[in-house]
Design a protein around this motif. Structure first.
Motif, PDB file in Angstrom:
ATOM      1  N   PRO A   1      10.349   0.319  12.451  1.00  0.00           N
ATOM      2  CA  PRO A   1       9.386   0.282  11.166  1.00  0.00           C
ATOM      3  C   PRO A   1       9.089  -1.242  10.671  1.00  0.00           C
ATOM      4  O   PRO A   1      10.042  -2.098  11.017  1.00  0.00           O
ATOM      5  CB  PRO A   1      10.299   1.013  10.181  1.00  0.00           C
ATOM      6  CG  PRO A   1      11.491   0.936  10.436  1.00  0.00           C
ATOM      7  CD  PRO A   1      11.555   0.556  12.117  1.00  0.00           C
ATOM      8  N   VAL A   2       7.788  -1.361  10.024  1.00  0.00           N
ATOM      9  CA  VAL A   2       7.361  -2.509   9.589  1.00  0.00           C
ATOM     10  C   VAL A   2       6.984  -2.272   8.139  1.00  0.00           C
ATOM     11  O   VAL A   2       6.476  -1.203   7.768  1.00  0.00           O
ATOM     12  CB  VAL A   2       6.153  -2.851  10.186  1.00  0.00           C
ATOM     13  CG1 VAL A   2       5.665  -4.082   9.742  1.00  0.00           C
ATOM     14  CG2 VAL A   2       6.252  -2.973  11.918  1.00  0.00           C
ATOM     15  N   ILE A   3       7.584  -3.338   7.251  1.00  0.00           N
ATOM     16  CA  ILE A   3       7.100  -3.312   5.944  1.00  0.00           C
ATOM     17  C   ILE A   3       6.197  -4.705   5.891  1.00  0.00           C
ATOM     18  O   ILE A   3       6.115  -5.603   6.264  1.00  0.00           O
ATOM     19  CB  ILE A   3       8.465  -3.728   5.125  1.00  0.00           C
ATOM     20  CG1 ILE A   3       9.506  -2.568   5.047  1.00  0.00           C
ATOM     21  CG2 ILE A   3       7.763  -3.962   3.581  1.00  0.00           C
ATOM     22  CD1 ILE A   3      10.793  -2.882   4.304  1.00  0.00           C
ATOM     23  N   CYS A   4       4.998  -4.087   5.515  1.00  0.00           N
ATOM     24  CA  CYS A   4       3.687  -5.233   5.175  1.00  0.00           C
ATOM     25  C   CYS A   4       3.766  -5.652   3.906  1.00  0.00           C
ATOM     26  O   CYS A   4       3.713  -4.666   2.949  1.00  0.00           O
ATOM     27  CB  CYS A   4       2.430  -4.574   5.635  1.00  0.00           C
ATOM     28  SG  CYS A   4       2.314  -4.166   7.315  1.00  0.00           S
ATOM     29  N   ALA A   5       3.949  -6.814   3.517  1.00  0.00           N
ATOM     30  CA  ALA A   5       4.188  -7.274   2.215  1.00  0.00           C
ATOM     31  C   ALA A   5       2.760  -8.362   1.915  1.00  0.00           C
ATOM     32  O   ALA A   5       2.419  -8.858   2.513  1.00  0.00           O
ATOM     33  CB  ALA A   5       5.117  -8.263   1.855  1.00  0.00           C
ATOM     34  N   PHE A   6       2.187  -7.871   0.483  1.00  0.00           N
ATOM     35  CA  PHE A   6       0.898  -8.412   0.082  1.00  0.00           C
ATOM     36  C   PHE A   6       1.367  -9.250  -1.391  1.00  0.00           C
ATOM     37  O   PHE A   6       1.739  -8.572  -2.252  1.00  0.00           O
ATOM     38  CB  PHE A   6       0.043  -7.594  -0.092  1.00  0.00           C
ATOM     39  CG  PHE A   6      -0.493  -6.983   1.338  1.00  0.00           C
ATOM     40  CD1 PHE A   6      -1.425  -7.307   2.089  1.00  0.00           C
ATOM     41  CD2 PHE A   6       0.130  -5.798   1.405  1.00  0.00           C
ATOM     42  CE1 PHE A   6      -1.941  -6.737   3.088  1.00  0.00           C
ATOM     43  CE2 PHE A   6      -0.248  -5.076   2.871  1.00  0.00           C
ATOM     44  CZ  PHE A   6      -1.277  -5.671   3.738  1.00  0.00           C
ATOM     45  N   ASN A   7       0.937 -10.415  -1.265  1.00  0.00           N
ATOM     46  CA  ASN A   7       0.881 -11.139  -2.677  1.00  0.00           C
ATOM     47  C   ASN A   7      -0.389 -10.986  -3.219  1.00  0.00           C
ATOM     48  O   ASN A   7      -1.436 -11.464  -2.963  1.00  0.00           O
ATOM     49  CB  ASN A   7       1.303 -12.722  -2.498  1.00  0.00           C
ATOM     50  CG  ASN A   7       1.202 -13.343  -3.791  1.00  0.00           C
ATOM     51  OD1 ASN A   7       0.901 -12.873  -4.745  1.00  0.00           O
ATOM     52  ND2 ASN A   7       1.921 -14.792  -3.444  1.00  0.00           N
ATOM     53  N   PHE A   8      -0.399 -10.292  -4.581  1.00  0.00           N
ATOM     54  CA  PHE A   8      -1.615 -10.252  -5.153  1.00  0.00           C
ATOM     55  C   PHE A   8      -1.745 -10.971  -6.372  1.00  0.00           C
ATOM     56  O   PHE A   8      -2.409 -10.815  -7.396  1.00  0.00           O
ATOM     57  CB  PHE A   8      -1.750  -8.619  -5.773  1.00  0.00           C
ATOM     58  CG  PHE A   8      -2.056  -7.564  -4.683  1.00  0.00           C
ATOM     59  CD1 PHE A   8      -2.441  -7.884  -3.252  1.00  0.00           C
ATOM     60  CD2 PHE A   8      -2.055  -6.284  -5.309  1.00  0.00           C
ATOM     61  CE1 PHE A   8      -2.620  -7.019  -2.408  1.00  0.00           C
ATOM     62  CE2 PHE A   8      -2.531  -5.352  -4.191  1.00  0.00           C
ATOM     63  CZ  PHE A   8      -2.816  -5.588  -2.844  1.00  0.00           C
ATOM     64  N   GLY A   9      -1.051 -12.214  -6.542  1.00  0.00           N
ATOM     65  CA  GLY A   9      -1.077 -13.116  -7.508  1.00  0.00           C
ATOM     66  C   GLY A   9      -0.612 -12.665  -8.649  1.00  0.00           C
ATOM     67  O   GLY A   9       0.530 -13.218  -9.026  1.00  0.00           O
ATOM     68  N   ILE A  10      -0.836 -11.571  -9.574  1.00  0.00           N
ATOM     69  CA  ILE A  10      -0.054 -11.200 -10.694  1.00  0.00           C
ATOM     70  C   ILE A  10       0.570 -10.056 -10.431  1.00  0.00           C
ATOM     71  O   ILE A  10       1.045  -9.478 -11.314  1.00  0.00           O
ATOM     72  CB  ILE A  10      -1.194 -10.799 -11.764  1.00  0.00           C
ATOM     73  CG1 ILE A  10      -2.124  -9.816 -11.237  1.00  0.00           C
ATOM     74  CG2 ILE A  10      -1.626 -12.071 -12.644  1.00  0.00           C
ATOM     75  CD1 ILE A  10      -3.023  -9.424 -12.444  1.00  0.00           C
ATOM     76  N   GLY A  11       0.847  -9.833  -9.189  1.00  0.00           N
ATOM     77  CA  GLY A  11       1.670  -8.534  -8.598  1.00  0.00           C
ATOM     78  C   GLY A  11       1.724  -8.536  -7.158  1.00  0.00           C
ATOM     79  O   GLY A  11       1.412  -9.557  -6.524  1.00  0.00           O
ATOM     80  N   ALA A  12       2.165  -7.436  -6.724  1.00  0.00           N
ATOM     81  CA  ALA A  12       2.513  -7.454  -5.314  1.00  0.00           C
ATOM     82  C   ALA A  12       2.325  -5.986  -4.817  1.00  0.00           C
ATOM     83  O   ALA A  12       2.252  -5.076  -5.242  1.00  0.00           O
ATOM     84  CB  ALA A  12       3.870  -7.833  -4.846  1.00  0.00           C
ATOM     85  N   CYS A  13       2.022  -5.949  -3.388  1.00  0.00           N
ATOM     86  CA  CYS A  13       2.133  -4.712  -2.948  1.00  0.00           C
ATOM     87  C   CYS A  13       2.800  -4.552  -1.558  1.00  0.00           C
ATOM     88  O   CYS A  13       3.026  -5.493  -1.014  1.00  0.00           O
ATOM     89  CB  CYS A  13       0.686  -4.459  -2.667  1.00  0.00           C
ATOM     90  SG  CYS A  13       0.327  -2.766  -1.505  1.00  0.00           S
ATOM     91  N   ALA A  14       3.241  -3.433  -1.290  1.00  0.00           N
ATOM     92  CA  ALA A  14       3.976  -3.211  -0.140  1.00  0.00           C
ATOM     93  C   ALA A  14       4.031  -1.849   0.714  1.00  0.00           C
ATOM     94  O   ALA A  14       3.588  -0.898  -0.220  1.00  0.00           O
ATOM     95  CB  ALA A  14       5.775  -3.339  -0.150  1.00  0.00           C
ATOM     96  N   VAL A  15       3.766  -1.965   1.928  1.00  0.00           N
ATOM     97  CA  VAL A  15       3.339  -0.866   2.868  1.00  0.00           C
ATOM     98  C   VAL A  15       4.426  -0.326   3.818  1.00  0.00           C
ATOM     99  O   VAL A  15       4.700  -1.510   4.565  1.00  0.00           O
ATOM    100  CB  VAL A  15       2.124  -0.962   3.308  1.00  0.00           C
ATOM    101  CG1 VAL A  15       1.597   0.468   4.166  1.00  0.00           C
ATOM    102  CG2 VAL A  15       0.840  -1.124   2.158  1.00  0.00           C
ATOM    103  N   ILE A  16       5.051   0.508   4.000  1.00  0.00           N
ATOM    104  CA  ILE A  16       6.197   0.786   5.145  1.00  0.00           C
ATOM    105  C   ILE A  16       5.083   1.521   6.081  1.00  0.00           C
ATOM    106  O   ILE A  16       4.546   2.892   5.990  1.00  0.00           O
ATOM    107  CB  ILE A  16       7.117   1.777   4.659  1.00  0.00           C
ATOM    108  CG1 ILE A  16       7.782   0.831   3.358  1.00  0.00           C
ATOM    109  CG2 ILE A  16       8.066   1.960   5.829  1.00  0.00           C
ATOM    110  CD1 ILE A  16       8.847   1.878   2.813  1.00  0.00           C
ATOM    111  N   ILE A  17       5.323   1.131   7.276  1.00  0.00           N
ATOM    112  CA  ILE A  17       4.418   1.861   8.481  1.00  0.00           C
ATOM    113  C   ILE A  17       5.687   2.283   9.592  1.00  0.00           C
ATOM    114  O   ILE A  17       6.186   1.327  10.110  1.00  0.00           O
ATOM    115  CB  ILE A  17       3.701   0.681   9.152  1.00  0.00           C
ATOM    116  CG1 ILE A  17       2.648   0.248   8.221  1.00  0.00           C
ATOM    117  CG2 ILE A  17       2.761   1.499  10.144  1.00  0.00           C
ATOM    118  CD1 ILE A  17       1.771  -0.877   8.666  1.00  0.00           C
ATOM    119  N   PRO A  18       6.081   3.427   9.541  1.00  0.00           N
ATOM    120  CA  PRO A  18       6.836   3.980  10.464  1.00  0.00           C
ATOM    121  C   PRO A  18       6.433   3.716  11.867  1.00  0.00           C
ATOM    122  O   PRO A  18       4.901   3.789  12.177  1.00  0.00           O
ATOM    123  CB  PRO A  18       7.134   5.211  10.182  1.00  0.00           C
ATOM    124  CG  PRO A  18       6.322   5.748   8.963  1.00  0.00           C
ATOM    125  CD  PRO A  18       5.523   4.488   8.618  1.00  0.00           C
TER     126      PRO A  18
END
Length: 192
Positions: A81-98
């Motif tokens: 599995p992969v965790i994709c991480a994103f820096n949104f400046g004032i926050g963040a996002c993460a997506v898990i891709i099985p």
């Protein structure tokens, strides 16, 4: 928690049975330091498409969209599995891709070259379509992702905490959201 680097003995034993890749346009050192403090030791940092021997955690910084696509495809091929991480400046996002899931929109050709902006658009649209409350901050994130001061402090540390939390949740066997669902966190409000 027991005196074992942050994780219980049971979770530390599960680490060796779980392989995960973490990818994105990010500061890999921060995530590596955070998960080392939790007890992860077999960590490989990569700056390009990694054909690394299997370890507990591979953290890869993608410099371009195609790099991310290649990394995801590689780990899907070997059932990791992969965790994709994103820096949104004032926050963040993460997506898990099985491994069994299709390629996400943000690494497909139609996403263009800016995967972070593509993910901001996706999470904003998803939140509006499903009427998810308190995600309005995503629209403000567009103006902050270009700010080095904000992006290198708030966004990076929010993303690091989120990825460490998700990694532990996955290893513990907790139910986690997978693509097309995602995780968002901001300093303004932590909504999901």
């Amino acid at each position: 928690m027991e005196q074992s680097g942050g994780l219980s003995t049971v979770l530390r034993q599960r680490i060796t049975d779980t392989k995960v890749a973490i990818i994105g346009h990010m500061a890999v050192e921060l995530i590596a330091e955070a998960i080392k403090r939790l007890g992860f030791v077999d960590i490989v940092l990569a700056s390009e498409y990694p054909e690394q021997p299997l370890c507990d955690v591979v953290i890869c910084t993608c410099t371009e969209k195609n790099d991310c696509k290649a990394v995801i495809a590689y780990y899907r091929q070997i059932d990791i599995p992969v965790i994709c991480a994103f820096n949104f400046g004032i926050g963040a996002c993460a997506v898990i891709i099985p491994p069994e899931k299709r390629l996400p929109h943000f690494v497909e050709d139609k996403a263009g070259n800016d995967t972070v902006r593509s993910m901001i658009d996706y999470t904003s649209g998803y939140s509006k379509f499903w009427n998810i409350q308190n995600n309005e901050w995503i629209d403000d994130a567009r103006k902050w992702i270009a700010s080095p001061e904000i992006k290198s402090s708030i966004g990076e540390y929010t993303m690091t905490a989120m990825v460490a939390h998700l990694l532990v949740a996955m290893i513990a066997g907790n139910k986690v959201k997978t693509y097309p669902k995602f995780y968002l966190s901001t300093i303004a409000n932590d909504v999901n």
